[in-house]
Motif scaffolding. Structure first.
Motif, PDB file in Angstrom:
ATOM      1  N   TYR A   9      36.593 -24.570 103.181  1.00 61.66           N
ATOM      2  CA  TYR A   9      35.189 -24.432 103.523  1.00 61.66           C
ATOM      3  C   TYR A   9      34.291 -24.543 102.300  1.00 61.66           C
ATOM      4  O   TYR A   9      34.671 -24.187 101.190  1.00 61.66           O
ATOM      5  N   ALA A  10      33.101 -25.024 102.548  1.00 63.80           N
ATOM      6  CA  ALA A  10      32.091 -25.073 101.502  1.00 63.80           C
ATOM      7  C   ALA A  10      31.497 -23.693 101.288  1.00 63.80           C
ATOM      8  O   ALA A  10      31.372 -22.908 102.226  1.00 63.80           O
ATOM      9  N   MET A  11      31.129 -23.427 100.045  1.00 71.94           N
ATOM     10  CA  MET A  11      30.535 -22.150  99.674  1.00 71.94           C
ATOM     11  C   MET A  11      29.227 -22.405  98.940  1.00 71.94           C
ATOM     12  O   MET A  11      29.076 -23.417  98.247  1.00 71.94           O
ATOM     13  N   GLY A  12      28.311 -21.477  99.074  1.00 73.92           N
ATOM     14  CA  GLY A  12      27.033 -21.639  98.404  1.00 73.92           C
ATOM     15  C   GLY A  12      26.524 -20.336  97.823  1.00 73.92           C
ATOM     16  O   GLY A  12      27.004 -19.249  98.176  1.00 73.92           O
ATOM     17  N   TRP A  13      25.560 -20.471  96.926  1.00 77.03           N
ATOM     18  CA  TRP A  13      24.841 -19.322  96.366  1.00 77.03           C
ATOM     19  C   TRP A  13      23.343 -19.533  96.604  1.00 77.03           C
ATOM     20  O   TRP A  13      22.816 -20.640  96.403  1.00 77.03           O
ATOM     21  N   PHE A  14      22.704 -18.456  97.000  1.00 81.76           N
ATOM     22  CA  PHE A  14      21.264 -18.428  97.193  1.00 81.76           C
ATOM     23  C   PHE A  14      20.721 -17.204  96.461  1.00 81.76           C
ATOM     24  O   PHE A  14      21.485 -16.318  96.072  1.00 81.76           O
ATOM     25  N   ARG A  15      19.407 -17.152  96.321  1.00 81.84           N
ATOM     26  CA  ARG A  15      18.790 -15.950  95.775  1.00 81.84           C
ATOM     27  C   ARG A  15      17.453 -15.717  96.455  1.00 81.84           C
ATOM     28  O   ARG A  15      16.847 -16.635  96.995  1.00 81.84           O
ATOM     29  N   GLN A  16      17.021 -14.462  96.397  1.00 85.81           N
ATOM     30  CA  GLN A  16      15.737 -14.101  96.981  1.00 85.81           C
ATOM     31  C   GLN A  16      15.047 -13.090  96.092  1.00 85.81           C
ATOM     32  O   GLN A  16      15.561 -11.988  95.882  1.00 85.81           O
ATOM     33  N   ALA A  17      13.899 -13.484  95.574  1.00 82.07           N
ATOM     34  CA  ALA A  17      13.078 -12.599  94.755  1.00 82.07           C
ATOM     35  C   ALA A  17      12.101 -11.858  95.658  1.00 82.07           C
ATOM     36  O   ALA A  17      11.790 -12.320  96.760  1.00 82.07           O
ATOM     37  N   PRO A  18      11.605 -10.709  95.221  1.00 81.06           N
ATOM     38  CA  PRO A  18      10.673  -9.941  96.047  1.00 81.06           C
ATOM     39  C   PRO A  18       9.460 -10.778  96.444  1.00 81.06           C
ATOM     40  O   PRO A  18       8.836 -11.434  95.607  1.00 81.06           O
ATOM     41  N   GLY A  19       9.168 -10.764  97.734  1.00 84.89           N
ATOM     42  CA  GLY A  19       8.005 -11.476  98.232  1.00 84.89           C
ATOM     43  C   GLY A  19       8.175 -12.975  98.347  1.00 84.89           C
ATOM     44  O   GLY A  19       7.217 -13.681  98.672  1.00 84.89           O
ATOM     45  N   LYS A  20       9.386 -13.466  98.102  1.00 83.22           N
ATOM     46  CA  LYS A  20       9.617 -14.911  98.167  1.00 83.22           C
ATOM     47  C   LYS A  20      10.691 -15.225  99.190  1.00 83.22           C
ATOM     48  O   LYS A  20      11.472 -14.368  99.594  1.00 83.22           O
ATOM     49  N   GLU A  21      10.758 -16.482  99.585  1.00 81.19           N
ATOM     50  CA  GLU A  21      11.784 -16.925 100.527  1.00 81.19           C
ATOM     51  C   GLU A  21      13.128 -17.080  99.810  1.00 81.19           C
ATOM     52  O   GLU A  21      13.188 -17.254  98.596  1.00 81.19           O
ATOM     53  N   ALA A  58      23.122 -23.383  94.545  1.00 84.32           N
ATOM     54  CA  ALA A  58      24.204 -24.351  94.367  1.00 84.32           C
ATOM     55  C   ALA A  58      25.201 -24.232  95.510  1.00 84.32           C
ATOM     56  O   ALA A  58      25.280 -23.198  96.174  1.00 84.32           O
ATOM     57  N   ALA A  59      25.952 -25.307  95.711  1.00 83.83           N
ATOM     58  CA  ALA A  59      27.019 -25.308  96.700  1.00 83.83           C
ATOM     59  C   ALA A  59      28.223 -26.051  96.132  1.00 83.83           C
ATOM     60  O   ALA A  59      28.072 -26.951  95.298  1.00 83.83           O
ATOM     61  N   VAL A  60      29.407 -25.667  96.613  1.00 82.97           N
ATOM     62  CA  VAL A  60      30.637 -26.351  96.216  1.00 82.97           C
ATOM     63  C   VAL A  60      31.453 -26.622  97.472  1.00 82.97           C
ATOM     64  O   VAL A  60      31.692 -25.732  98.287  1.00 82.97           O
ATOM     65  N   GLY A  61      31.866 -27.873  97.639  1.00 85.65           N
ATOM     66  CA  GLY A  61      32.643 -28.260  98.793  1.00 85.65           C
ATOM     67  C   GLY A  61      34.111 -27.913  98.620  1.00 85.65           C
ATOM     68  O   GLY A  61      34.550 -27.464  97.554  1.00 85.65           O
ATOM     69  N   TRP A  62      34.896 -28.170  99.661  1.00 86.75           N
ATOM     70  CA  TRP A  62      36.307 -27.805  99.619  1.00 86.75           C
ATOM     71  C   TRP A  62      37.052 -28.548  98.519  1.00 86.75           C
ATOM     72  O   TRP A  62      38.026 -28.050  97.964  1.00 86.75           O
ATOM     73  N   CYS A 109      25.983 -14.818  98.290  1.00 93.27           N
ATOM     74  CA  CYS A 109      27.050 -15.778  98.508  1.00 93.27           C
ATOM     75  C   CYS A 109      27.074 -16.133  99.989  1.00 93.27           C
ATOM     76  O   CYS A 109      26.793 -15.273 100.845  1.00 93.27           O
ATOM     77  N   ALA A 110      27.412 -17.390 100.305  1.00 97.82           N
ATOM     78  CA  ALA A 110      27.441 -17.812 101.701  1.00 97.82           C
ATOM     79  C   ALA A 110      28.601 -18.766 101.937  1.00 97.82           C
ATOM     80  O   ALA A 110      28.990 -19.518 101.038  1.00 97.82           O
ATOM     81  N   MET A 111      29.116 -18.745 103.157  1.00 98.27           N
ATOM     82  CA  MET A 111      30.223 -19.614 103.541  1.00 98.27           C
ATOM     83  C   MET A 111      29.809 -20.497 104.703  1.00 98.27           C
ATOM     84  O   MET A 111      29.262 -20.011 105.699  1.00 98.27           O
ATOM     85  N   ALA A 112      30.084 -21.783 104.560  1.00 98.50           N
ATOM     86  CA  ALA A 112      29.831 -22.737 105.648  1.00 98.50           C
ATOM     87  C   ALA A 112      31.166 -23.095 106.291  1.00 98.50           C
ATOM     88  O   ALA A 112      32.161 -23.235 105.590  1.00 98.50           O
ATOM     89  N   LEU A 113      31.197 -23.268 107.582  1.00 96.72           N
ATOM     90  CA  LEU A 113      32.451 -23.622 108.251  1.00 96.72           C
ATOM     91  C   LEU A 113      32.621 -25.133 108.317  1.00 96.72           C
ATOM     92  O   LEU A 113      33.005 -25.692 109.357  1.00 96.72           O
ATOM     93  N   THR A 114      32.331 -25.789 107.217  1.00 94.99           N
ATOM     94  CA  THR A 114      32.464 -27.229 107.070  1.00 94.99           C
ATOM     95  C   THR A 114      33.019 -27.517 105.688  1.00 94.99           C
ATOM     96  O   THR A 114      33.011 -26.651 104.817  1.00 94.99           O
ATOM     97  N   SER A 137      20.587 -22.899 107.244  1.00 96.99           N
ATOM     98  CA  SER A 137      21.311 -23.065 108.504  1.00 96.99           C
ATOM     99  C   SER A 137      22.683 -23.711 108.340  1.00 96.99           C
ATOM    100  O   SER A 137      23.475 -23.736 109.284  1.00 96.99           O
ATOM    101  N   ASP A 138      22.991 -24.249 107.162  1.00101.08           N
ATOM    102  CA  ASP A 138      24.318 -24.828 106.925  1.00101.08           C
ATOM    103  C   ASP A 138      25.406 -23.756 106.878  1.00101.08           C
ATOM    104  O   ASP A 138      26.584 -24.057 107.008  1.00101.08           O
ATOM    105  N   TYR A 139      25.018 -22.499 106.655  1.00101.87           N
ATOM    106  CA  TYR A 139      25.966 -21.441 106.334  1.00101.87           C
ATOM    107  C   TYR A 139      26.118 -20.453 107.481  1.00101.87           C
ATOM    108  O   TYR A 139      25.139 -20.041 108.104  1.00101.87           O
ATOM    109  N   ARG A 140      27.368 -20.087 107.719  1.00100.82           N
ATOM    110  CA  ARG A 140      27.687 -19.227 108.851  1.00100.82           C
ATOM    111  C   ARG A 140      27.767 -17.755 108.449  1.00100.82           C
ATOM    112  O   ARG A 140      27.383 -16.882 109.210  1.00100.82           O
ATOM    113  N   TYR A 141      28.314 -17.485 107.269  1.00104.47           N
ATOM    114  CA  TYR A 141      28.512 -16.095 106.850  1.00104.47           C
ATOM    115  C   TYR A 141      27.791 -15.838 105.527  1.00104.47           C
ATOM    116  O   TYR A 141      27.734 -16.722 104.657  1.00104.47           O
ATOM    117  N   TRP A 142      27.299 -14.601 105.387  1.00110.46           N
ATOM    118  CA  TRP A 142      26.538 -14.218 104.199  1.00110.46           C
ATOM    119  C   TRP A 142      27.023 -12.875 103.667  1.00110.46           C
ATOM    120  O   TRP A 142      27.411 -11.995 104.441  1.00110.46           O
TER     121      TRP A 142
END
Length: 123
Positions: free
Chosen positions: A32-44, A49-53, A95-100, A108-113
């Motif tokens: 599965y592909a994995m990704g990293w996201f971040r959220q600062a206060p008051g921001k979306e 980054a993402a890394v494929g299988w 951290c997030a996991m996509a089932l692809t 929306s690419d990611y299923r688990y967080w």
């Protein structure tokens, strides 16, 4: 039930480095592909980054060169190496996991967080 557990966050001075790790439980990340996201206060939530299988990577243009994503399938771990940190990098990192095999920058690419880990960069 899949749970993603992030670790490695903390307080660092500007210019410093941190390495975040993410370990899933309940499912191996091998296919599965994995990704990293971040959220600062008051921001979306923002894609980092993402890394494929296969190990192929993609990055947000603004962070390319300072942040590096990697995966070690044998250890069931994905990591985010962050260098030359700036105060504006302060955020909760997820951290997030996509089932692809591959994934992109869309939430929306990611299923688990994960629950997130706080990174604070002081000036």
């Amino acid at each position: 039930q899949v749970q993603l557990v992030e670790s490695g966050g903390g307080l660092v001075q500007a210019g410093g480095s941190l390495r975040l790790s993410c370990v899933p439980s309940g499912r191996t990340l091998t296919n599965y592909a994995m990704g990293w996201f971040r959220q600062a206060p008051g921001k979306e939530r923002e894609f980092i980054a993402a890394v494929g299988w296969s190990g192929a990577t993609t990055y947000a243009d603004s962070l390319k060169g300072r942040f590096t994503i990697s995966r070690v399938n044998a250890k069931n771990t994905v990591a985010l190496q962050m260098n030359s940190l700036k105060p504006e990098d302060t955020a909760v990192y997820y951290c997030a996991m996509a089932l692809t095999y591959y994934s992109g920058s869309a939430y929306s690419d990611y299923r688990y967080w994960g629950q997130g880990t706080q990174v604070t960069v002081s000036s």
